[in-house]
Scaffold this motif. Sequence first.
Motif, PDB file in Angstrom:
ATOM      1  N   VAL B  83       0.849  -1.191   0.000  1.00  0.00           N
ATOM      2  CA  VAL B  83       0.000   0.000   0.000  1.00  0.00           C
ATOM      3  C   VAL B  83       0.885   1.242   0.000  1.00  0.00           C
ATOM      4  O   VAL B  83       1.774   1.368   0.839  1.00  0.00           O
ATOM      5  CB  VAL B  83      -0.942   0.016   1.223  1.00  0.00           C
ATOM      6  CG1 VAL B  83      -1.948   1.134   1.103  1.00  0.00           C
ATOM      7  CG2 VAL B  83      -1.639  -1.314   1.379  1.00  0.00           C
ATOM      8  N   TYR B  84       0.651   2.126  -0.939  1.00  0.00           N
ATOM      9  CA  TYR B  84       1.418   3.369  -1.050  1.00  0.00           C
ATOM     10  C   TYR B  84       0.493   4.531  -0.679  1.00  0.00           C
ATOM     11  O   TYR B  84      -0.552   4.702  -1.284  1.00  0.00           O
ATOM     12  CB  TYR B  84       1.913   3.574  -2.486  1.00  0.00           C
ATOM     13  CG  TYR B  84       2.829   2.494  -3.015  1.00  0.00           C
ATOM     14  CD1 TYR B  84       2.304   1.312  -3.515  1.00  0.00           C
ATOM     15  CD2 TYR B  84       4.211   2.659  -3.027  1.00  0.00           C
ATOM     16  CE1 TYR B  84       3.126   0.314  -4.001  1.00  0.00           C
ATOM     17  CE2 TYR B  84       5.049   1.662  -3.516  1.00  0.00           C
ATOM     18  CZ  TYR B  84       4.497   0.486  -3.995  1.00  0.00           C
ATOM     19  OH  TYR B  84       5.310  -0.498  -4.475  1.00  0.00           O
ATOM     20  N   HIS B  85       0.896   5.291   0.320  1.00  0.00           N
ATOM     21  CA  HIS B  85       0.146   6.498   0.674  1.00  0.00           C
ATOM     22  C   HIS B  85       0.924   7.708   0.157  1.00  0.00           C
ATOM     23  O   HIS B  85       2.055   7.945   0.573  1.00  0.00           O
ATOM     24  CB  HIS B  85      -0.035   6.602   2.184  1.00  0.00           C
ATOM     25  CG  HIS B  85      -1.026   5.620   2.725  1.00  0.00           C
ATOM     26  ND1 HIS B  85      -0.650   4.423   3.262  1.00  0.00           N
ATOM     27  CD2 HIS B  85      -2.377   5.639   2.777  1.00  0.00           C
ATOM     28  CE1 HIS B  85      -1.726   3.750   3.629  1.00  0.00           C
ATOM     29  NE2 HIS B  85      -2.792   4.468   3.351  1.00  0.00           N
ATOM     30  N   LEU B  86       0.299   8.440  -0.758  1.00  0.00           N
ATOM     31  CA  LEU B  86       0.963   9.610  -1.345  1.00  0.00           C
ATOM     32  C   LEU B  86       0.221  10.871  -0.934  1.00  0.00           C
ATOM     33  O   LEU B  86      -0.975  10.835  -0.648  1.00  0.00           O
ATOM     34  CB  LEU B  86       0.960   9.544  -2.873  1.00  0.00           C
ATOM     35  CG  LEU B  86       1.174   8.211  -3.568  1.00  0.00           C
ATOM     36  CD1 LEU B  86       1.071   8.415  -5.061  1.00  0.00           C
ATOM     37  CD2 LEU B  86       2.519   7.660  -3.219  1.00  0.00           C
ATOM     38  N   SER B  87       0.938  11.991  -0.935  1.00  0.00           N
ATOM     39  CA  SER B  87       0.236  13.258  -0.734  1.00  0.00           C
ATOM     40  C   SER B  87       0.980  14.361  -1.467  1.00  0.00           C
ATOM     41  O   SER B  87       2.126  14.193  -1.856  1.00  0.00           O
ATOM     42  CB  SER B  87       0.105  13.588   0.751  1.00  0.00           C
ATOM     43  OG  SER B  87       1.370  13.787   1.304  1.00  0.00           O
ATOM     44  N   SER B  88       0.281  15.444  -1.657  1.00  0.00           N
ATOM     45  CA  SER B  88       0.861  16.580  -2.363  1.00  0.00           C
ATOM     46  C   SER B  88       0.892  17.782  -1.447  1.00  0.00           C
ATOM     47  O   SER B  88      -0.120  18.145  -0.849  1.00  0.00           O
ATOM     48  CB  SER B  88       0.040  16.900  -3.606  1.00  0.00           C
ATOM     49  OG  SER B  88       0.444  18.136  -4.120  1.00  0.00           O
ATOM     50  N   VAL B  89       2.056  18.382  -1.331  1.00  0.00           N
ATOM     51  CA  VAL B  89       2.207  19.542  -0.457  1.00  0.00           C
ATOM     52  C   VAL B  89       1.613  20.781  -1.131  1.00  0.00           C
ATOM     53  O   VAL B  89       0.988  21.620  -0.484  1.00  0.00           O
ATOM     54  CB  VAL B  89       3.698  19.749  -0.126  1.00  0.00           C
ATOM     55  CG1 VAL B  89       3.938  21.098   0.503  1.00  0.00           C
ATOM     56  CG2 VAL B  89       4.178  18.655   0.803  1.00  0.00           C
ATOM     57  N   THR B  90       1.793  20.900  -2.439  1.00  0.00           N
ATOM     58  CA  THR B  90       1.308  22.085  -3.140  1.00  0.00           C
ATOM     59  C   THR B  90      -0.196  22.005  -3.392  1.00  0.00           C
ATOM     60  O   THR B  90      -0.900  22.987  -3.235  1.00  0.00           O
ATOM     61  CB  THR B  90       2.040  22.269  -4.474  1.00  0.00           C
ATOM     62  OG1 THR B  90       2.301  20.982  -5.039  1.00  0.00           O
ATOM     63  CG2 THR B  90       3.344  23.001  -4.284  1.00  0.00           C
ATOM     64  N   LYS B  91      -0.677  20.797  -3.790  1.00  0.00           N
ATOM     65  CA  LYS B  91      -2.107  20.663  -4.136  1.00  0.00           C
ATOM     66  C   LYS B  91      -2.936  20.254  -2.930  1.00  0.00           C
ATOM     67  O   LYS B  91      -4.170  20.274  -2.992  1.00  0.00           O
ATOM     68  CB  LYS B  91      -2.277  19.635  -5.251  1.00  0.00           C
ATOM     69  CG  LYS B  91      -1.523  19.954  -6.524  1.00  0.00           C
ATOM     70  CD  LYS B  91      -2.255  21.003  -7.329  1.00  0.00           C
ATOM     71  CE  LYS B  91      -1.368  21.432  -8.482  1.00  0.00           C
ATOM     72  NZ  LYS B  91      -1.887  22.597  -9.194  1.00  0.00           N
ATOM     73  N   LYS B  92      -2.270  19.846  -1.862  1.00  0.00           N
ATOM     74  CA  LYS B  92      -2.936  19.465  -0.618  1.00  0.00           C
ATOM     75  C   LYS B  92      -3.988  18.375  -0.808  1.00  0.00           C
ATOM     76  O   LYS B  92      -5.105  18.453  -0.304  1.00  0.00           O
ATOM     77  CB  LYS B  92      -3.555  20.689   0.060  1.00  0.00           C
ATOM     78  CG  LYS B  92      -2.606  21.865   0.155  1.00  0.00           C
ATOM     79  CD  LYS B  92      -2.825  22.663   1.397  1.00  0.00           C
ATOM     80  CE  LYS B  92      -2.064  23.967   1.448  1.00  0.00           C
ATOM     81  NZ  LYS B  92      -0.693  23.989   1.038  1.00  0.00           N
ATOM     82  N   HIS B  93      -3.640  17.361  -1.587  1.00  0.00           N
ATOM     83  CA  HIS B  93      -4.528  16.202  -1.658  1.00  0.00           C
ATOM     84  C   HIS B  93      -3.683  14.937  -1.460  1.00  0.00           C
ATOM     85  O   HIS B  93      -2.460  14.981  -1.456  1.00  0.00           O
ATOM     86  CB  HIS B  93      -5.310  16.174  -2.969  1.00  0.00           C
ATOM     87  CG  HIS B  93      -4.459  16.267  -4.197  1.00  0.00           C
ATOM     88  ND1 HIS B  93      -4.951  16.631  -5.419  1.00  0.00           N
ATOM     89  CD2 HIS B  93      -3.144  16.059  -4.400  1.00  0.00           C
ATOM     90  CE1 HIS B  93      -3.976  16.625  -6.297  1.00  0.00           C
ATOM     91  NE2 HIS B  93      -2.878  16.284  -5.717  1.00  0.00           N
ATOM     92  N   SER B  94      -4.381  13.821  -1.298  1.00  0.00           N
ATOM     93  CA  SER B  94      -3.654  12.583  -1.027  1.00  0.00           C
ATOM     94  C   SER B  94      -4.277  11.441  -1.828  1.00  0.00           C
ATOM     95  O   SER B  94      -5.365  11.572  -2.385  1.00  0.00           O
ATOM     96  CB  SER B  94      -3.669  12.265   0.463  1.00  0.00           C
ATOM     97  OG  SER B  94      -4.995  12.193   0.912  1.00  0.00           O
ATOM     98  N   LEU B  95      -3.560  10.339  -1.879  1.00  0.00           N
ATOM     99  CA  LEU B  95      -3.989   9.232  -2.734  1.00  0.00           C
ATOM    100  C   LEU B  95      -3.432   7.931  -2.156  1.00  0.00           C
ATOM    101  O   LEU B  95      -2.362   7.911  -1.551  1.00  0.00           O
ATOM    102  CB  LEU B  95      -3.450   9.451  -4.154  1.00  0.00           C
ATOM    103  CG  LEU B  95      -3.839   8.433  -5.220  1.00  0.00           C
ATOM    104  CD1 LEU B  95      -5.314   8.603  -5.566  1.00  0.00           C
ATOM    105  CD2 LEU B  95      -3.015   8.623  -6.473  1.00  0.00           C
ATOM    106  N   VAL B  96      -4.181   6.855  -2.358  1.00  0.00           N
ATOM    107  CA  VAL B  96      -3.720   5.541  -1.915  1.00  0.00           C
ATOM    108  C   VAL B  96      -3.628   4.634  -3.138  1.00  0.00           C
ATOM    109  O   VAL B  96      -4.584   4.517  -3.899  1.00  0.00           O
ATOM    110  CB  VAL B  96      -4.683   4.932  -0.881  1.00  0.00           C
ATOM    111  CG1 VAL B  96      -4.118   3.622  -0.359  1.00  0.00           C
ATOM    112  CG2 VAL B  96      -4.943   5.896   0.255  1.00  0.00           C
ATOM    113  N   LEU B  97      -2.471   4.043  -3.331  1.00  0.00           N
ATOM    114  CA  LEU B  97      -2.275   3.062  -4.402  1.00  0.00           C
ATOM    115  C   LEU B  97      -2.049   1.705  -3.775  1.00  0.00           C
ATOM    116  O   LEU B  97      -1.467   1.599  -2.700  1.00  0.00           O
ATOM    117  CB  LEU B  97      -1.046   3.416  -5.246  1.00  0.00           C
ATOM    118  CG  LEU B  97      -1.049   4.676  -6.097  1.00  0.00           C
ATOM    119  CD1 LEU B  97       0.269   4.760  -6.829  1.00  0.00           C
ATOM    120  CD2 LEU B  97      -2.190   4.682  -7.074  1.00  0.00           C
ATOM    121  N   LYS B  98      -2.517   0.669  -4.461  1.00  0.00           N
ATOM    122  CA  LYS B  98      -2.277  -0.687  -3.949  1.00  0.00           C
ATOM    123  C   LYS B  98      -1.749  -1.559  -5.065  1.00  0.00           C
ATOM    124  O   LYS B  98      -2.133  -1.407  -6.229  1.00  0.00           O
ATOM    125  CB  LYS B  98      -3.587  -1.285  -3.437  1.00  0.00           C
ATOM    126  CG  LYS B  98      -3.965  -0.833  -2.061  1.00  0.00           C
ATOM    127  CD  LYS B  98      -5.102  -1.679  -1.538  1.00  0.00           C
ATOM    128  CE  LYS B  98      -5.526  -1.207  -0.164  1.00  0.00           C
ATOM    129  NZ  LYS B  98      -6.524  -2.096   0.425  1.00  0.00           N
TER     130      LYS B  98
END
Lengths: 401, 176
Positions: B83-98
């Motif tokens: 499971v990969y938890h990603l986030s964006s500092v500039t766009k302030k959103h996050s995403l989960v990849l599996k």
Amino acid sequence: MPLTLEDPRVVEFDVRTDEMLVNMGPQHPSTHGVLRLVLRTDGEIVSEVEPHIGYLHRCAEKIGENLTPRQWIPYTDRMDYLAGMNMNLGWSLCVEKLLNYQLPEKARHLRVIISELGRIASHLVGMGAYGLDLGTFSPFLYAFREREKILDLFEEACGARLTYSYLTPGGATADLPRGWLQKLEAFLTQFEPVIQEYHALLTTNAIFIKRTAAIGVMSAETALDYGCTGPVLRGSGVDYDLRRDGEERYTEMYDGYAFEVIVEKNGHYPKDHNYPPVPREAILGDCWHRFYVRMLEVVQAIDLVRQGIERYSTASGNWGEPIKLTAKLPKGEAYLETEAPRGQMGFYIVSDGNSIPWRVRARSSSFCNLSVTHALCRGCLIADVPAIVGSLDVVMGEIDR
Amino acid sequence: MAGPSVLDRLKKKFGDKIVGATLDSIDPWIEVQPDAIVDVCQFLKTDPDLKFEMLNCISGVDYFEPDPKKAAKATFQPHTEVVYHLSSVTKKHSLVLKVMLPRWKNDEPGVLPEVPSVAGVWRTADWHEREVYDLSGIRFVGHPDLRRILCPEDWEGHPLRKDYEMPLEYHGIRGR
């Protein structure tokens, strides 16, 4: 055969020094616990640093697969043992996210007060221990003098001085005792002017500036690439704080609170008139800036605690009620990060519908912050290695889990 | 949490490499074919609208029930997830990849499953992947230095696998 100057062996003996592997730690006083650094040195210059971690590994995640979420709370205390309250908070919020639990208004303010106090206590150790790293003993004593008072307050609220287990999924284990808020206010009044002493001892100290300014400079890109968070990231000028930018379940805790993210913008820190100016030698992203961000966050936290006291006394509802010890968890998974003193502390819970989670995972902020060491220490002097590692303010309990 | 819009963009770009998605869960997640994970991550990091500059966490989750009685009632097929938890500092959103992997490569017990390493995309993946390798037993192909990180180098087994058995003895130290 006698050696002559033309002989290559003479030149080699004269100019080149042998590379040497120097082992620093795991019992070195300035490695913040049991961290072992293997330095490849050429004279005084460090060409490579390799951190070896795991000396404090207890596989807390495996233990978490055998306990209910509330039973795992004490194990979160022992991760970042200098900010146990903030660890409790992160795990509690993560479990509440899975349960879709709505917290009463009063519990929310209680959590702000407690977690910001935890931040002050943690940054005080960070500051004092950093002084120790650089060879000055007194700031450590000054810092512990005040931290002791915070621990007294915590002890009165929950009975423990280090491993609190106070905030739990559902709120807290008990309400704040009667008269506690008055004591807290008295402490804040006494504590606020003391910060000037710290600035005199360290922030504006000429030796301190010499040791930290323009040392271990980290660009914003490097910080993001290595997953650095918290004061380490903001010390590099990245305007990001989960208390403002995080997930709604976390930011709603700070709804209605006025605060600014501590980060340098156009050469200025917010509300900088009260604080000593940034010295000329300092470069954004160096050890001095990381230290300074922590110092300003202490002031910020005092303000947040004051706002919290005001709201807590008038808020509706109660301090929340811990969820049942063996409450069934819904099937699903949740990941949540909070802004702990050392950076973004993430917890991940996977549940298969039992009361014991299928998998728990802790994303440690110090773990990522420490991984940048080898990039920062390349080419620095041996004496600067403790200055750089100290400025990252890592806690090994959290790294090794 | 970036949901449907990211999924559409990924599907358009990578087609059937995006295997599936669950958007109605607490944290919506997107499933990616193991061989496409590096390209997908590179795209997510560099695309100007997405800009996931930060890899927050990589976790290995083992789905296996060692107890045969309980295994008969289990609602999942044995497999391992990364499971990969990603986030964006500039766009302030996050995403989960599996990424879904078999528990053992080619179902040969003892051979660790493999997934390409994303350490070339985010440097922080270096340590995270070492930890997942160490504790969950997943081999990251292309990792610059895949060694154990938390357990000692001569440790046997991967503790977070569900069929892990505690060693009875380690260098003269009793395990139980």
